[in-house]
Motif scaffolding. Structure first.
Motif, short mmCIF file in Angstrom:
data_model
loop_
_atom_site.label_atom_id
_atom_site.label_comp_id
_atom_site.label_asym_id
_atom_site.label_seq_id
_atom_site.Cartn_x
_atom_site.Cartn_y
_atom_site.Cartn_z
N LEU A 1 14.09 -10.49 -6.01
CA LEU A 1 12.75 -10.21 -5.49
C LEU A 1 11.67 -10.83 -6.37
O LEU A 1 10.68 -11.38 -5.87
N ASP A 2 11.83 -10.73 -7.68
CA ASP A 2 10.85 -11.32 -8.61
C ASP A 2 10.73 -12.83 -8.38
O ASP A 2 9.62 -13.38 -8.37
N GLU A 3 11.88 -13.48 -8.21
CA GLU A 3 11.88 -14.94 -8.01
C GLU A 3 11.19 -15.30 -6.69
O GLU A 3 10.39 -16.24 -6.64
N LEU A 4 11.49 -14.57 -5.63
CA LEU A 4 10.90 -14.88 -4.32
C LEU A 4 9.40 -14.61 -4.31
O LEU A 4 8.64 -15.33 -3.65
N LEU A 5 8.97 -13.60 -5.03
CA LEU A 5 7.53 -13.33 -5.14
C LEU A 5 6.85 -14.46 -5.90
O LEU A 5 5.78 -14.94 -5.49
N MET A 6 7.45 -14.91 -6.98
CA MET A 6 6.88 -15.98 -7.78
C MET A 6 6.77 -17.27 -6.97
O MET A 6 5.81 -18.04 -7.13
N ARG A 7 7.74 -17.50 -6.09
CA ARG A 7 7.73 -18.70 -5.25
C ARG A 7 6.91 -18.53 -3.98
O ARG A 7 6.88 -19.41 -3.12
N HIS B 1 3.03 -9.71 -1.41
CA HIS B 1 3.08 -8.53 -2.28
C HIS B 1 3.49 -7.28 -1.53
O HIS B 1 4.18 -6.41 -2.08
N ALA B 2 3.08 -7.16 -0.28
CA ALA B 2 3.45 -5.98 0.50
C ALA B 2 4.94 -5.96 0.79
O ALA B 2 5.60 -4.91 0.69
N GLU B 3 5.50 -7.10 1.14
CA GLU B 3 6.94 -7.19 1.38
C GLU B 3 7.72 -6.91 0.10
O GLU B 3 8.71 -6.18 0.11
N PHE B 4 7.27 -7.51 -0.98
CA PHE B 4 7.93 -7.31 -2.28
C PHE B 4 7.96 -5.83 -2.64
O PHE B 4 9.01 -5.28 -3.00
N ALA B 5 6.82 -5.16 -2.53
CA ALA B 5 6.74 -3.75 -2.92
C ALA B 5 7.62 -2.87 -2.04
O ALA B 5 8.31 -1.98 -2.53
N SER B 6 7.62 -3.12 -0.75
CA SER B 6 8.41 -2.29 0.16
C SER B 6 9.90 -2.52 -0.04
O SER B 6 10.70 -1.57 -0.01
N LEU B 7 10.31 -3.75 -0.27
CA LEU B 7 11.73 -4.05 -0.49
C LEU B 7 12.20 -3.49 -1.83
O LEU B 7 13.31 -2.96 -1.92
N ARG B 8 11.36 -3.58 -2.83
CA ARG B 8 11.74 -3.03 -4.14
C ARG B 8 11.89 -1.51 -4.06
O ARG B 8 12.87 -0.95 -4.57
N THR B 9 10.95 -0.85 -3.42
CA THR B 9 11.03 0.60 -3.28
C THR B 9 12.29 1.00 -2.52
O THR B 9 13.00 1.94 -2.91
N SER B 10 12.58 0.28 -1.46
CA SER B 10 13.78 0.54 -0.67
C SER B 10 15.04 0.40 -1.52
O SER B 10 15.92 1.27 -1.52
N ALA B 11 15.12 -0.69 -2.28
CA ALA B 11 16.30 -0.94 -3.13
C ALA B 11 16.48 0.15 -4.17
O ALA B 11 17.59 0.59 -4.45
N GLU B 12 15.37 0.60 -4.75
CA GLU B 12 15.44 1.63 -5.80
C GLU B 12 15.88 2.99 -5.27
O GLU B 12 16.46 3.79 -6.01
N ASN C 1 19.06 -16.61 -1.18
CA ASN C 1 18.41 -16.86 -2.47
C ASN C 1 18.80 -15.83 -3.53
O ASN C 1 18.15 -15.71 -4.56
N ALA C 2 19.87 -15.09 -3.26
CA ALA C 2 20.28 -14.02 -4.17
C ALA C 2 20.57 -14.56 -5.57
O ALA C 2 21.27 -15.57 -5.73
#
Length: 239
Positions: free
Chosen positions: A136-142, A147-158, A192-193
């Motif tokens: 997720l960090d890499e895809l956000l950087m690229r 930011h909304a997708e990143f935050a929601s996916l990270r919360t889901s994963a956690e 992109n994993a």
């Protein structure tokens, strides 16, 4: 003598180390103690067993360090123990270790995942959170995630139990913005994993390969406490 304990994080480790490094499976209670008794001067801890057997005890690592053994940790159980024993001289390596050492990560299950047996090359059946976060960090950087997708996916994963954490489950349970396509995101994550655990393990193997094959001087800033419980473990059977 150099020994590395590794399994699902780096199934092909035996093909990646010089001949003077012995590759053993994931460590369990007493394995590091046994390696010290066999004369190991350098020990690398990557993978360790936990649920169905007793895990590597911190006291074993402290004993190894007190005997002048260089002990390295990364990626999985090794990153956890290195963060916990760094003050006594255990050497942590890699991004995952740094995240635990800084306090950014603190849950043991963040490096855990479900996998098949050695006979099936430890085929992975779930995703460890540390690999998901790196992806997720890499895809956000690229800028391939906003930011909304990143935050929601990270919360889901956690929030997903480590045995059930897959990219399909992460996307399915994420509270995504209306503009996001779940199907496209799932493909994006899979293609992109990043396997951060493997990256860190390769760093550890390089460190072990170049490490001095002799024990170093015992530490002088702390003393190993040989408790009654420790003596029972130490002298239970022969090393």
């Amino acid at each position: 003598m150099k020994v590395v304990f590794v399994g699902p994080t780096l199934p092909n480790a035996v093909d990646l180390v010089p001949t003077n490094v012995e590759v053993r499976g994931p460590a369990k209670h007493r394995d590091i103690l046994a390696a010290v008794g066999e004369g190991a001067a350098v020990i690398g801890l990557i993978d360790g067993n936990f649920e169905d057997v007793a895990p590597i005890w911190h006291k074993e690592i402290l004993f190894a360090l007190s005997q002048g053994v260089r002990v390295y940790g990364s990626s999985s159980m090794g990153a956890l123990r290195a963060a916990e024993c760094a003050a006594f001289g255990m050497i942590g390596i890699g991004n995952i270790y740094n995240r635990y050492a800084s306090g950014e990560l603190f849950d043991d299950s963040d490096v855990a995942h479900v996998h098949g047996p050695k006979e099936m090359n430890y085929v992975s059946l779930s995703e460890p959170l540390v690999n998901v976060l790196a992806t997720l960090d890499e895809l956000l950087m690229r800028h391939e995630l906003d930011h909304a997708e990143f935050a929601s996916l990270r919360t889901s994963a956690e929030l997903i139990f480590f045995k059930e954490r897959t990219y399909r489950a992460i996307v399915a349970k994420a509270n995504l913005p209306d503009h996001s396509s779940r199907e496209s995101l799932q493909v994006l994550l899979r293609t992109n994993a990043i396997n951060q655990k493997r990256r860190d393990a390769l760093e550890l193997l390089n460190a072990i390969a170049t490490a001095d094959e002799r024990r170093q001087k015992a530490p002088t800033d702390w003393t190993f406490a040989e408790t009654e419980q420790w003596r029972k473990i130490l002298y239970r059977g022969r090393l």
